[in-house]
Design a protein around this motif. Structure first.
Motif, PDB file in Angstrom:
ATOM      1  N   LEU A  95       0.803  -1.469   0.100  1.00 27.05           N
ATOM      2  CA  LEU A  95      -0.141   0.054   0.100  1.00 27.05           C
ATOM      3  C   LEU A  95       0.731   1.311   0.056  1.00 27.05           C
ATOM      4  O   LEU A  95       0.439   2.241  -0.698  1.00 27.05           O
ATOM      5  CB  LEU A  95      -0.918   0.005   1.196  1.00 27.05           C
ATOM      6  CG  LEU A  95      -2.131  -0.885   1.141  1.00 27.05           C
ATOM      7  CD1 LEU A  95      -3.068  -0.648   2.563  1.00 27.05           C
ATOM      8  CD2 LEU A  95      -3.225  -0.603  -0.133  1.00 27.05           C
ATOM      9  N   LYS A  96       1.918   1.305   0.551  1.00 25.32           N
ATOM     10  CA  LYS A  96       2.823   2.302   0.992  1.00 25.32           C
ATOM     11  C   LYS A  96       3.299   2.758  -0.500  1.00 25.32           C
ATOM     12  O   LYS A  96       3.581   4.128  -0.758  1.00 25.32           O
ATOM     13  CB  LYS A  96       3.835   2.190   1.962  1.00 25.32           C
ATOM     14  CG  LYS A  96       5.075   1.264   1.491  1.00 25.32           C
ATOM     15  CD  LYS A  96       6.004   1.295   2.557  1.00 25.32           C
ATOM     16  CE  LYS A  96       7.155   0.472   2.251  1.00 25.32           C
ATOM     17  NZ  LYS A  96       7.710   0.114   0.823  1.00 25.32           N
ATOM     18  N   ASP A  97       3.618   1.648  -1.421  1.00 26.51           N
ATOM     19  CA  ASP A  97       4.400   2.220  -2.606  1.00 26.51           C
ATOM     20  C   ASP A  97       3.033   2.566  -3.620  1.00 26.51           C
ATOM     21  O   ASP A  97       3.362   3.213  -4.495  1.00 26.51           O
ATOM     22  CB  ASP A  97       4.941   0.825  -3.199  1.00 26.51           C
ATOM     23  CG  ASP A  97       5.990   0.148  -2.438  1.00 26.51           C
ATOM     24  OD1 ASP A  97       6.933   1.039  -1.907  1.00 26.51           O
ATOM     25  OD2 ASP A  97       6.021  -0.481  -2.134  1.00 26.51           O
ATOM     26  N   VAL A  98       1.697   2.138  -3.478  1.00 24.72           N
ATOM     27  CA  VAL A  98       0.639   2.501  -4.183  1.00 24.72           C
ATOM     28  C   VAL A  98       0.596   3.960  -4.224  1.00 24.72           C
ATOM     29  O   VAL A  98       0.539   4.888  -5.003  1.00 24.72           O
ATOM     30  CB  VAL A  98      -0.554   1.785  -3.758  1.00 24.72           C
ATOM     31  CG1 VAL A  98      -1.874   2.298  -4.736  1.00 24.72           C
ATOM     32  CG2 VAL A  98      -0.625   0.359  -4.097  1.00 24.72           C
ATOM     33  N   LEU A  99       0.548   4.473  -2.813  1.00 24.10           N
ATOM     34  CA  LEU A  99       0.396   5.742  -2.394  1.00 24.10           C
ATOM     35  C   LEU A  99       1.571   6.556  -3.137  1.00 24.10           C
ATOM     36  O   LEU A  99       1.372   7.775  -3.676  1.00 24.10           O
ATOM     37  CB  LEU A  99       0.216   6.001  -0.790  1.00 24.10           C
ATOM     38  CG  LEU A  99       0.356   7.305  -0.439  1.00 24.10           C
ATOM     39  CD1 LEU A  99      -0.998   7.908  -0.839  1.00 24.10           C
ATOM     40  CD2 LEU A  99       0.489   7.302   1.174  1.00 24.10           C
TER      41      LEU A  99
END
Ligand code: 13P
Ligand code: SF4
Length: 333
Positions: free
Chosen positions: A294-298
């Protein structure tokens, strides 16, 4: 972005409703709630859509995914979308496919995730095969790079492979790069299938013994396997196909117990979406698919790095589009 307590609570509840079926506690969901809220907010602001393969983790699928599916369904969605940005939560070749089918869109991949099949073959290999078998048609499984797709006559996915083989005019077919899927297709067609040496590191590991054990311990369970498994496994199961074929089987079946011989993401999806049915036996993790966080999606949505933006040379785009468009025509027609 700052969210107030009420927003965090509502998001935690939304996430927990789904993720509780795969062991997430309320506090686990509370921890990711600010992330999913921010991603979903940014999606609206930037007119972005998130496409997620069924092998993604449930926080990605149910937290931020707009559409979840198999490689064929995701390709269709990517081709049709009106969004300006497509964030592809899956392996790299699937994001490339989205770019090929809808080249005016910005296509982002949160992580540079490979695949043992797509890495097993390069365009020169296909040129060599064509010289050796000049009368054969060339079908490449979608798990290949865009440059490889550009060298093939037509693409296929797990859900339409047999249909494409049968519709090709040639009696001899080079089917690449999955050696095991090629063998499984050979068992179903009268055409001569010439294979390559690629394998899926996730599906090749399952053994027929695992099937026997599950049959013994769960005699009523229906056992389904991905066609990337070995022919020895495929011979013993009740249904073989792609991930979407497995979902339809579980959905339609009146049985209660199932073993899905595939990646764990699909098994978790079934636990969330068919909580009244029981999944038995073990599954396997794809180290490539699981690279998406998720942190990389953001981060990709906020400020994508150069390597997160899919960019393909014009001639590759053109050649690969021909193979993919032909696949879609042959599948739908
Ligand atoms: P599906 O198209 O069946 O979802 O397969 C994709 C994949 O990578 C299987 O390992
Ligand atoms: Fe590739 Fe196998 Fe992972 Fe699918 S499961 S992405 S075929 S390595």
């Amino acid at each position: 972005m700052n969210f107030d307590k009420r927003q965090i609570k509502a998001e935690t509840n939304r996430l927990h409703e789904k993720l509780q079926h795969v062991g997430w506690s309320e506090s686990d969901c509370e921890l990711i709630a600010p992330l999913t809220l921010e991603i979903n907010q940014l999606k609206k602001e930037k007119n972005a859509i998130i496409l997620a393969h069924s092998y993604q983790t449930p926080d990605v699928i149910y937290g931020v995914g707009d559409f979840v599916g198999d490689s064929y369904g995701l390709s269709k969605k990517a081709a049709e979308t009106k969004a300006d940005i497509i964030v592809f939560c899956s392996v790299h070749f699937m994001a490339e496919t989205a770019k090929i089918l809808n080249p005016k869109k910005t296509v982002l991949v949160p992580a540079l995730a490979g695949c043992s099949l797509s890495e097993s073959i390069i365009p020169e290999d296909i040129r060599g095969l064509r010289k050796r078998y000049p009368n054969a048609g060339v079908i490449c499984y979608v798990n290949t790079s865009a440059a490889v797709k550009a060298e093939c006559d037509v693409c296929c996915t797990s859900s339409n492979a047999l249909k494409i083989i049968e519709k090709m005019p040639q009696k001899e077919i080079i089917f690449l790069p999955d050696e095991l899927m090629a063998k499984n297709m050979q068992a179903l067609t009268k055409k001569r299938i010439i294979s390559w040496k690629g394998r899926c590191i996730v599906h090749e590991k399952f053994s027929p013994k695992t099937v026997d054990e599950v049959r013994k311990n769960h005699p009523n369970a229906k056992i389904l396997a991905h066609t990337e498994c070995t022919p020895a496994v495929i011979k013993k199961v009740d249904m073989a196909g792609g991930t979407e074929n497995m979902i339809s089987y579980v959905k339609r079946s009146k049985e209660h117990e199932f073993m899905l011989i595939t990646e764990c993401g699909l098994v978790e999806r079934m636990k969330v979406e068919y909580a009244d049915k029981k999944m038995v036996g073990s599954c396997s993790l794809c180290p490539y698919m699981k690279q998406i966080m998720l942190k990389d999606v953001l981060q990709a949505l906020k400020n994508p790095k150069k390597e997160q933006v899919i960019d393909l040379p014009e001639e590759v785009l053109k050649g690969a589009k021909k193979s993919l468009t032909r696949m879609m025509k042959m599948t739908e027609g």
